[in-house]
Write a protein that holds these residues in place. Structure first.
Motif, PDB file in Angstrom:
ATOM      1  N   PRO A 277       0.819  -1.222   0.000  1.00  0.00           N
ATOM      2  CA  PRO A 277       0.000   0.000   0.000  1.00  0.00           C
ATOM      3  C   PRO A 277       0.842   1.257   0.000  1.00  0.00           C
ATOM      4  CG  PRO A 277      -0.820  -1.605   1.593  1.00  0.00           C
ATOM      5  CD  PRO A 277       0.478  -2.124   1.079  1.00  0.00           C
ATOM      6  N   SER A 278       0.190   2.323  -0.430  1.00  0.00           N
ATOM      7  CA  SER A 278       0.889   3.596  -0.558  1.00  0.00           C
ATOM      8  C   SER A 278       1.355   4.085   0.794  1.00  0.00           C
ATOM      9  CB  SER A 278      -0.060   4.628  -1.177  1.00  0.00           C
ATOM     10  OG  SER A 278      -1.119   4.858  -0.307  1.00  0.00           O
TER      11      SER A 278
ATOM     12  N   ARG B 208       0.731   6.732   2.223  1.00  0.00           N
ATOM     13  CA  ARG B 208      -0.298   7.432   2.964  1.00  0.00           C
ATOM     14  C   ARG B 208      -1.106   6.461   3.815  1.00  0.00           C
ATOM     15  NH1 ARG B 208      -5.447   8.521   2.213  1.00  0.00           N
ATOM     16  NH2 ARG B 208      -5.487   7.503   0.200  1.00  0.00           N
ATOM     17  N   LEU B 209      -1.292   5.226   3.279  1.00  0.00           N
ATOM     18  CA  LEU B 209      -2.013   4.238   4.056  1.00  0.00           C
ATOM     19  C   LEU B 209      -1.122   3.600   5.118  1.00  0.00           C
ATOM     20  CD1 LEU B 209      -4.058   2.376   1.316  1.00  0.00           C
ATOM     21  CD2 LEU B 209      -4.880   3.987   3.023  1.00  0.00           C
TER      22      LEU B 209
ATOM     23  N   VAL C   4      -9.203   2.854   8.292  1.00  0.00           N
ATOM     24  CA  VAL C   4      -9.056   3.633   7.068  1.00  0.00           C
ATOM     25  C   VAL C   4     -10.193   4.650   7.006  1.00  0.00           C
ATOM     26  CG1 VAL C   4     -10.359   1.947   5.709  1.00  0.00           C
ATOM     27  CG2 VAL C   4      -8.831   3.549   4.552  1.00  0.00           C
TER      28      VAL C   4
ATOM     29  N   LYS D 199     -12.768   6.728  -2.538  1.00  0.00           N
ATOM     30  CA  LYS D 199     -12.188   5.754  -1.624  1.00  0.00           C
ATOM     31  C   LYS D 199     -12.562   4.316  -1.956  1.00  0.00           C
ATOM     32  CE  LYS D 199     -10.062   8.419   1.412  1.00  0.00           C
ATOM     33  NZ  LYS D 199      -8.660   8.223   1.826  1.00  0.00           N
TER      34      LYS D 199
ATOM     35  N   ALA E 137     -11.797   2.260  -4.490  1.00  0.00           N
ATOM     36  CA  ALA E 137     -10.679   1.398  -4.886  1.00  0.00           C
ATOM     37  C   ALA E 137      -9.810   1.037  -3.691  1.00  0.00           C
ATOM     38  CB  ALA E 137      -9.846   2.087  -5.975  1.00  0.00           C
ATOM     39  N   GLU E 138      -9.578   2.015  -2.840  1.00  0.00           N
ATOM     40  CA  GLU E 138      -8.748   1.768  -1.662  1.00  0.00           C
ATOM     41  C   GLU E 138      -9.403   0.768  -0.718  1.00  0.00           C
ATOM     42  OE1 GLU E 138      -7.326   4.383   2.159  1.00  0.00           O
ATOM     43  OE2 GLU E 138      -7.263   5.335   0.184  1.00  0.00           O
ATOM     44  N   VAL E 139     -10.714   0.927  -0.510  1.00  0.00           N
ATOM     45  CA  VAL E 139     -11.422   0.003   0.375  1.00  0.00           C
ATOM     46  C   VAL E 139     -11.407  -1.410  -0.201  1.00  0.00           C
ATOM     47  CG1 VAL E 139     -13.703  -0.584   1.298  1.00  0.00           C
ATOM     48  CG2 VAL E 139     -12.880   1.777   1.398  1.00  0.00           C
TER      49      VAL E 139
ATOM     50  N   ALA F 196      -9.178  -2.705  -2.139  1.00  0.00           N
ATOM     51  CA  ALA F 196      -7.828  -3.239  -1.978  1.00  0.00           C
ATOM     52  C   ALA F 196      -7.594  -3.716  -0.546  1.00  0.00           C
ATOM     53  CB  ALA F 196      -6.797  -2.182  -2.366  1.00  0.00           C
ATOM     54  N   ARG F 197      -8.057  -2.941   0.427  1.00  0.00           N
ATOM     55  CA  ARG F 197      -7.864  -3.334   1.816  1.00  0.00           C
ATOM     56  C   ARG F 197      -8.654  -4.586   2.182  1.00  0.00           C
ATOM     57  NH1 ARG F 197      -5.762   0.849   5.059  1.00  0.00           N
ATOM     58  NH2 ARG F 197      -5.829  -0.707   6.718  1.00  0.00           N
TER      59      ARG F 197
ATOM     60  N   ARG G 226      -3.604  -5.496  -6.463  1.00  0.00           N
ATOM     61  CA  ARG G 226      -2.707  -4.337  -6.448  1.00  0.00           C
ATOM     62  C   ARG G 226      -1.667  -4.506  -7.557  1.00  0.00           C
ATOM     63  NH1 ARG G 226      -2.878  -5.535  -0.826  1.00  0.00           N
ATOM     64  NH2 ARG G 226      -4.058  -3.999   0.345  1.00  0.00           N
TER      65      ARG G 226
END
Length: 404
Positions: free
Chosen positions: A270-271, A273-274, A348, A389, A391-393, A395-396, A402
């Motif tokens: 993950p980036s 920022r995460l 998140v 958000k 896409a991020e959710v 991925a998590r 990824r």
């Protein structure tokens, strides 16, 4: 007068009060896990059902009473009695539906609820018009108001102690006893005093006969019964939750990689920022260790709950509301401070006003331009996800690959 009542209509009036209480308290129980406008709509619906239950019980009880045959019901006092009742009941429900209500707030809510029942009764009683005057025994007035307040307090305490089915039924029964007990105690102390024909003067204003009132009451009984039955129907949107939860729970790969990153990281992680580095980014100070506990305001002061129990955090002006899977409580942190204090491997920010605990997500689906996720617990609740958000959710949650 009570001895001369129709027993079947008396029983019906008590049942109507209980059903109205169950529907109203059931809607109130959903307010804490519902943000924004929806919470206000639930509060309005709860107050309306409780007020209609009180009003309908009262007039079913009046139809059961042996009142003079030439009695008519003045429309204006009858409507005013309902409006007073709805306003006072709405205020009392608002007091117990926000935050963690203290004993003082519950007591005042019970006083308001009892006062709402009493005000509806006596204003409605004096809407009767005919060749008679109405007299009340003062001790019975005080006793009826006391019964309404005490049983309303018992109903609210049962409702607030734990919002499961058994407690909801108990609080509804207490509410039905409060309304019915107050009504029939007051009726026991009420007397019709016949007037001489020459002394009688019809009150002005629009009036309704007992037959018309019976039709209106029958319709309202149907509305209350329909609302009660609808409250028993499970939410169809929650049916896939049980099936979706294992799929999310048994795929710990991405979450495990976030919670316990390997010694050598690949570029596909993950980036920053995460997963901010303990040393911080360029030009940023080092990040403090995640908070193990969150402060929440309770009835007797500030309490602390383990961050592992937190399902979501919702912004509320300069503060936040923390949901632990059972209820929502106020936290003195702002949403930005909460984001900085919580472990980014577990939490998140899915919306500008919402932070969720990824391990507790049990359901996710697209809704409009964004999405909605549900958090597990004794009282599951849903949180919106902004379009940026999604896409991020995913991925998590391990729902998207990824790429480096």
């Amino acid at each position: 007068m009570v001895s001369g009542h129709d027993p079947y209509l008396v029983a019906l009036s008590v049942v109507i009060a209980i059903l109205g209480g169950y529907t109203g308290f059931g809607l109130t129980a959903r307010i804490r896990g519902t943000p924004g406008v929806s919470a206000r709509l639930l509060l309005a619906g709860a107050a309306a059902f409780l007020a209609v239950g009180i009003w309908t019980m009262h007039f079913v009880g009046m139809l059961a009473a042996p009142i003079p045959a030439d009695t008519v019901y003045l429309v204006l006092p009858t409507i005013i009695s309902f409006l007073i009742c709805a306003l006072v009941v709405g205020i009392s429900l608002f007091f117990v539906s926000i935050g963690d209500p203290s004993l003082r707030r519950v007591v005042w809510s019970a006083v308001l609820l009892g006062a709402g029942i009493a005000s509806m009764h006596y204003v409605g009683i004096h809407g009767l018009s005919g060749n008679f005057a109405i007299a009340h025994d003062t001790p019975m007035i005080l006793l009826s108001i006391g019964i309404g307040i005490v049983t309303a307090y018992g109903g609210l305490r049962a409702f607030l102690a734990r919002q499961d089915g058994v407690r909801l039924v108990a609080s509804s029964i207490a509410f039905g006893v409060a309304v019915s007990g107050m009504h029939y105690t007051a009726m026991h102390g009420m007397h019709f005093v016949p007037l001489a024909e020459a002394a009688h003067r019809h009150a002005g204003g629009l009036a309704a006969s007992q037959q018309l009132l019976a039709v209106i009451v029958a319709v309202l009984c149907f509305v209350i019964a329909a609302g009660f039955l609808l409250s028993l129907v499970p939410d169809p949107r929650r049916q896939p939750v049980a099936a979706a939860a294992p799929a999310v729970a048994i795929d710990p790969g991405p979450q495990a990689a976030i919670a316990d990153p390997p010694a050598s990281r690949e570029p596909a992680m993950p980036s920053p920022r995460l997963m901010p580095s303990p040393l911080g980014g360029i030009g940023q100070p080092p990040r403090a260790a995640p908070a193990a506990r969150l402060p929440v305001e309770g009835a007797n002061g500030t309490h602390f709950i383990d961050s592992a129990e937190v399902r979501s955090v919702r912004a509320d002006a300069h503060y936040t509301r923390v949901h632990d899977g059972t209820r929502e409580r106020m936290c003195p942190w702002s949403i930005s401070e909460a984001e900085a204090q919580l472990d980014p491997g577990l939490f998140v920010r899915v919306h500008r006003s919402h932070i969720v605990a990824i391990p507790h997500v049990s359901f996710v689906r697209k809704e409009g331009d964004g999405a909605v996720i549900e958090l597990d617990g004794p009282s599951p609740h849903r949180v919106p996800v902004s379009r940026a958000k999604i896409a991020e959710v995913k991925a998590r949650l391990g729902l998207a690959r990824r790429h480096a």
